[in-house]
Design an enzyme around this catalytic site. Structure first.
Site, PDB file in Angstrom:
ATOM      1  N   LYS A   1      -6.055   4.715   8.383  1.00 22.49           N
ATOM      2  CA  LYS A   1      -4.902   5.476   7.893  1.00 22.49           C
ATOM      3  C   LYS A   1      -5.178   6.976   7.888  1.00 22.49           C
ATOM      4  O   LYS A   1      -4.274   7.781   8.144  1.00 22.49           O
ATOM      5  CB  LYS A   1      -4.511   4.987   6.498  1.00 22.49           C
ATOM      6  CG  LYS A   1      -3.946   3.576   6.519  1.00 22.49           C
ATOM      7  CD  LYS A   1      -3.447   3.116   5.160  1.00 22.49           C
ATOM      8  CE  LYS A   1      -2.818   1.732   5.289  1.00 22.49           C
ATOM      9  NZ  LYS A   1      -2.235   1.255   4.025  1.00 22.49           N
TER      10      LYS A   1
ATOM     11  N   SER B   1       0.785  -1.238   0.000  1.00 19.84           N
ATOM     12  CA  SER B   1       0.000   0.000   0.000  1.00 19.84           C
ATOM     13  C   SER B   1       0.818   1.291   0.000  1.00 19.84           C
ATOM     14  O   SER B   1       0.254   2.370  -0.124  1.00 19.84           O
ATOM     15  CB  SER B   1      -0.962   0.022   1.196  1.00 19.84           C
ATOM     16  OG  SER B   1      -0.258   0.022   2.417  1.00 19.84           O
TER      17      SER B   1
END
Length: 348
Positions: free
Chosen positions: A279, A234
């Site tokens: 996140k 990611s």
């Protein structure tokens, strides 16, 4: 006597509490991790970091659940409980899972380097060595021959330039067809006739393996990325932006603290990731000004399988609103989308 019983009872309670920390549960707990600046992790020979702002990757913290963390996660915001089989493949050990994450990160780094160097007009060469096997399903014919760590070099005499070509070729066959697979096992070249099978409920035809590309990327100037403590794919987008920034005459951060997430493929397409809400929380706590979020497309099949599913961008934007964040959430479908946004950005 009564005092003695109280002591015994107290000791028993303490033992139960202590044991609770070590009783394994078939769950993992995920929560907001950290936002880590990429400048210390990326080194491009002759091109040191010169920006006043920063690019940061963002992580999700993950740990095996015990009784207490499981219960606490029911009440703590942005803490998620995931079943073991939602995190790991069937019969996959913790060590195999960690190895898989490291190889996915390595592939992500290679893709980021390619994208950044090409965009900056720098020299980059890619040598494709084959498909690296990360795991093999137990109940498929391929399990008789292939193992985690094997390197598939060719199928039916065809060598491929990417795993996408490999997958496309295999999917063009029918379940029950046999293909000749040339592979390397324990440094020995082997070949086997492997019967294809359906690997999911949709009837997708395949060998029954998880894989990554085995590539050697050579650049001029040389680039090094220290990602030994980071797993998964990611961080691809943010790595590509950090590397690209080293070749620019102007500060493309414009003085902003820029965080973000998203996979990257060799063509610069940004892909969907998990834990986007966590996140966003981590980036906000770290003081980020801007957050790049994958603007992925939710298909009808995805919606049918999970009616509550949202695009990464939509969920990121919703989360930022929920936590009353001042961060600017920016949707990106490609690396170039992020670069274009930065070029339009006014200096801080």
């Amino acid at each position: 006597m009564r005092k003695q019983w109280k002591q015994i009872t107290l000791i028993a309670i303490l033992l139960v509490l202590i044991v609770g920390f070590f009783i394994p549960m078939p769950y993992y707990i995920t929560k907001p991790g950290s936002a880590d600046e990429l400048e210390p992790l990326v080194s491009v020979k002759g091109h040191p970091e010169t920006v006043k702002g920063s690019f940061s990757l963002v992580t999700v913290a993950q740990s095996p659940a015990n009784i207490y963390s499981y219960v606490a996660s029911k009440f703590l915001p942005y803490h998620e409980i995931e079943k073991d089989d939602e995190v790991k493949y069937e019969d996959e050990s913790d060590e195999e899972y960690n190895v898989r994450q490291m190889y996915m990160m390595n592939e992500s780094k290679n893709n980021a380097i390619q994208v950044a160097y090409k965009a900056a007009g720098q020299q980059v060469e890619v040598e494709y060595n084959g498909v690296y096997v990360l795991s093999v399903m137990d109940d498929v014919p391929a399990a008789k021959y292939l193992h985690a760590g094997d390197l598939i070099k060719a199928v039916d005499g065809n060598e491929f330039k990417s795993s996408e070509e490999f997958i496309k070729y295999v999917k063009s066959k029918k379940a029950g067809d046999k293909i000749k697979v040339d592979y390397v096992h324990d440094k020995k070249h082997e070949s086997a006739e492997i019967e294809l099978t359906t690997i999911d409920k949709k009837g997708t035809v395949g060998i029954g393996i998880t894989l990554v590309d085995d590539q050697k990327v050579t650049t001029d100037p040389k680039v090094d990325i220290d990602s030994d403590k980071i797993g998964g794919p990611s961080a691809g987008l943010m790595f590509s932006l950090e590397i690209y920034s080293r070749f620019q005459d102007e500060d493309i951060t414009k003085g902003y603290q820029i965080a973000g997430t998203g996979t990257i493929d060799p063509d610069g397409n940004v892909g969907r990731i998990g834990g986007i809400d966590q996140k966003v929380v981590a980036a906000d706590k770290a003081g980020a000004d801007i957050f790049f979020a994958p603007d992925d497309t939710i298909t009808k099949d995805m919606k049918k399988e999970d009616p509550t599913i949202e695009s990464n961008y939509d969920l990121a934007k919703k989360t930022a609103k929920e936590i009353d964040s001042d961060m600017k959430i920016v949707p990106v479908k490609t690396f170039q989308d992020a670069v274009d946004y930065l070029e339009r950005l006014e200096k801080k």
